[in-house]
Scaffold this active site. Structure first.
Site, PDB file in Angstrom:
ATOM      1  N   ASN A  30       0.876  -1.172   0.000  1.00 28.13           N
ATOM      2  CA  ASN A  30       0.000   0.000   0.000  1.00 28.13           C
ATOM      3  C   ASN A  30       0.913   1.221   0.000  1.00 28.13           C
ATOM      4  O   ASN A  30       1.489   1.578   1.021  1.00 28.13           O
ATOM      5  CB  ASN A  30      -0.880  -0.035   1.257  1.00 28.13           C
ATOM      6  N   ARG A  75      -2.661  -2.190  -3.341  1.00 28.86           N
ATOM      7  CA  ARG A  75      -3.844  -1.359  -3.154  1.00 28.86           C
ATOM      8  C   ARG A  75      -3.720  -0.180  -4.122  1.00 28.86           C
ATOM      9  O   ARG A  75      -2.738   0.553  -4.098  1.00 28.86           O
ATOM     10  CB  ARG A  75      -3.911  -0.855  -1.719  1.00 28.86           C
ATOM     11  N   HIS A 126     -12.584   3.210  -0.101  1.00 31.04           N
ATOM     12  CA  HIS A 126     -12.600   2.274   1.035  1.00 31.04           C
ATOM     13  C   HIS A 126     -13.430   1.034   0.674  1.00 31.04           C
ATOM     14  O   HIS A 126     -13.933   0.343   1.568  1.00 31.04           O
ATOM     15  CB  HIS A 126     -13.227   2.887   2.307  1.00 31.04           C
TER      16      HIS A 126
END
Ligand code: ADP
Length: 391
Positions: A7, A87, A176
Site C-alpha cells: 500500500n 492497493r 474504502h
C-alpha cells in the site's frame, strides 16, 4: 506460501506478508518519511519489531531496504511470495475487479491520476518498484473504488451539466471499497444471516459510510474523490462548493492551496489542531472548546448519514463500526446512535465498553437493529483477491 500486500502512499509504503488461506499476517512493516533527510523502516516479524533509520530518497530504495530487512529476518521473499497485491486508490470507470498488472494496465492506472492526483501516482510508483524487486511473480491491482462501481445511477450521479460530467469522468466513485465489502461480508458470516440491509461506518483517519442491500452497495459517502462525505482526520468531508469559489476569489488561494486546505488541513485537524482521535478525546477532557466543537461536528455529520441511509434502505438490519476510531472509540459509537430507540436502535453500554479484536455485537437484545463492531482487514482482503486472480 504467502501474498505480499503493498500500500504505497505519497511519502510512505505499508507492506504485509499474508497467508491468504489462514488469514495469518506473517510479517508487516512500514517505510516512512521517504524523501526526508532521515527515513524510517519498521518491520514486525515473529513477535519482535526491528527499526532502521537512514536516508530513503525514494520508494525504490524504501522497498529495497524493507526487503533486505525481511530477508535478514529469515523470510525467503523470492521463494515464499507467490504474488504481490497492490492497493490502488482509483480505478475510474476502467477497473472494477482485481486486475493482473502488465505494462498496459500500469499505464491505464497512471492515466487515471487526473482523477486521483494525490493517490494514484504513488500507487504507480509502488507497483513499478515492486515489479523490479520481484519480477518473477504476478502483481495484482486491487482498487478502492471497485466495490462501488455498480452504484445505482441516482446515487452515482452529480446534478451538474451532463456533458461536462461525461467529458471529465465526473461521477461518484466511492472509496474504502475493499473495507466496506470485507466488513459487510464478515457481518453476514458472523450473524449467519443472508439478505441483510446494512450500514457500514469505516471511521479511520479517512472515514466513509455505505448503505448495502444484500451485499450490493446502494450508496456511499465518498464521491469523485475521497474528500466527500463524513468529517475526517484532515479532510472536510461535505462542503458547499461555493466555499471553493469564495476562497479563490476572496482569499486569492489557488487550486493547489485549496486542495491542501480541504484534504490536509481541515476536518478534526482544521477545527481542533489535532487529527488523532485519542488526543482529541484528551483535549476535550481538559476543557478544550475547539476540540469539543470538532467532536460535535463529527458526530452531527455521522448521524446525518446514518439517518439518510436508514431511509434509503427502508428496512435496516445492522449498523457496523470499523477502522481505528470505529473499532476503538466506544464514545463515538454511543454518541452516533444516541436517542434512536424510537428507530429500534439501542446500544448496550456494557457491551459497547468491551475492547476486543473480534467481531462483536454492542446493541441490546431488544434492539431491532443489530449494532456491531467488526475489525477491518484490508490487507487480508487484498491478499485473498490477489490469490483469486492468480489461481
Ligand atoms: P487509516 O488507516 O485511515 O490511517 P486507522 O483506521 O488506522 O486509519 O485509524 C486511525 C484513527 O484511529 C486515528 O484517528 C486514531 O486516533 C484512531 N484510534 C486508534 N486507536 C484509538 C483508540 N484507542 N481510541 C480512539 N481512537 C483511536
Amino acid at each position: 506460501m504467502s501474498v505480499l500486500v503493498v500500500n504505497s502512499g505519497s511519502s510512505s509504503v505499508k507492506f504485509q506478508l499474508v497467508d491468504p488461506v489462514s488469514g495469518e499476517s506473517l510479517a508487516s512493516g512500514l517505510v516512512e518519511q521517504i524523501g526526508e533527510s532521515e527515513g524510517r523502516v519498521v518491520l514486525e516479524y515473529g513477535g519482535s519489531e526491528i527499526e532502521n533509520r537512514r536516508e530513503i530518497p525514494d520508494h525504490g530504495v524504501g522497498l529495497a531496504v524493507a526487503f533486505e530487512m525481511l530477508e535478514a529476518s529469515g523470510v525467503e521473499l523470492r521463494s515464499e511470495v507467490t504474488a504481490v497485491g497492490h492497493r490502488v486508490v482509483h480505478g475510474g470507470e476502467v477497473f472494477y475487479r482485481p486486475t493482473l498488472i502488465d505494462d498496459d494496465v500500469l499505464q491505464q492506472i497512471s492515466d487515471l491520476s487526473a482523477l486521483a492526483p494525490l493517490h494514484n501516482p504513488p500507487n504507480v510508483l509502488g507497483i513499478e518498484v515492486a515489479r523490479e524487486q520481484l519480477p518473477d511473480v504476478s502483481h495484482v491491482a486491487v482498487f478502492d473504488t471497485a466495490f462501488f462501481h455498480g452504484l445505482p445511477a441516482a446515487a452515482a450521479t452529480y446534478a451538474i451539466d451532463r456533458d461536462v460530467a461525461k467529458a471529465h469522468g465526473i461521477r461518484r466513485y466511492g472509496f474504502h471499497g475493499t473495507s466496506h465489502e470485507y466488513v459487510s461480508q464478515q457481518v453476514t458470516r458472523f450473524l449467519g444471516r443472508e439478505g441483510l440491509n446494512q450500514i457500514v461506518l469505516h471511521l479511520g483517519n479517512g472515514a466513509s459510510a455505505s448503505a448495502i442491500r444484500s451485499g450490493v452497495p446502494i450508496d456511499t459517502s465518498m464521491g469523485l474523490t475521497p474528500l466527500e462525505g463524513l468529517v475526517m482526520g484532515t479532510r472536510s468531508g461535505d462542503i458547499d462548493p461555493g466555499v471553493v469559489m469564495h476562497l479563490k476569489r476572496s482569499a486569492g488561494m489557488d487550486v493547489d492551496a485549496i486542495d491542501q486546505l480541504l484534504n490536509r488541513a481541515s476536518g478534526l485537524k482544521g477545527l481542533a489542531g489535532v487529527n488523532d482521535f485519542r488526543v482529541l478525546g484528551r483535549n476535550i477532557e481538559n476543557g478544550d472548546a475547539d476540540a469539543k466543537l470538532a467532536y460535535d461536528v463529527y458526530i452531527h455529520r455521522l448521524r446525518k448519514y446514518i439517518g439518510s441511509y436508514m431511509v434509503l434502505l427502508g428496512r435496516l438490519d445492522t449498523i457496523t463500526f470499523t477502522a481505528g476510531v470505529g473499532e476503538n472509540a466506544a464514545g463515538v459509537r454511543a454518541d452516533a446512535l444516541a436517542n434512536l430507540e424510537g428507530f429500534g436502535i439501542e446500544v448496550d453500554a456494557e457491551r459497547n465498553a468491551v475492547r476486543s479484536r473480534e467481531p462483536r455485537i454492542v446493541s441490546t437484545d431488544a434492539s431491532t437493529v443489530t449494532v456491531l463492531v467488526v475489525p477491518t482487514n484490508e490487507e487480508l482482503a487484498i491478499a485473498q483477491a490477489t490469490e483469486q486472480v492468480t489461481l
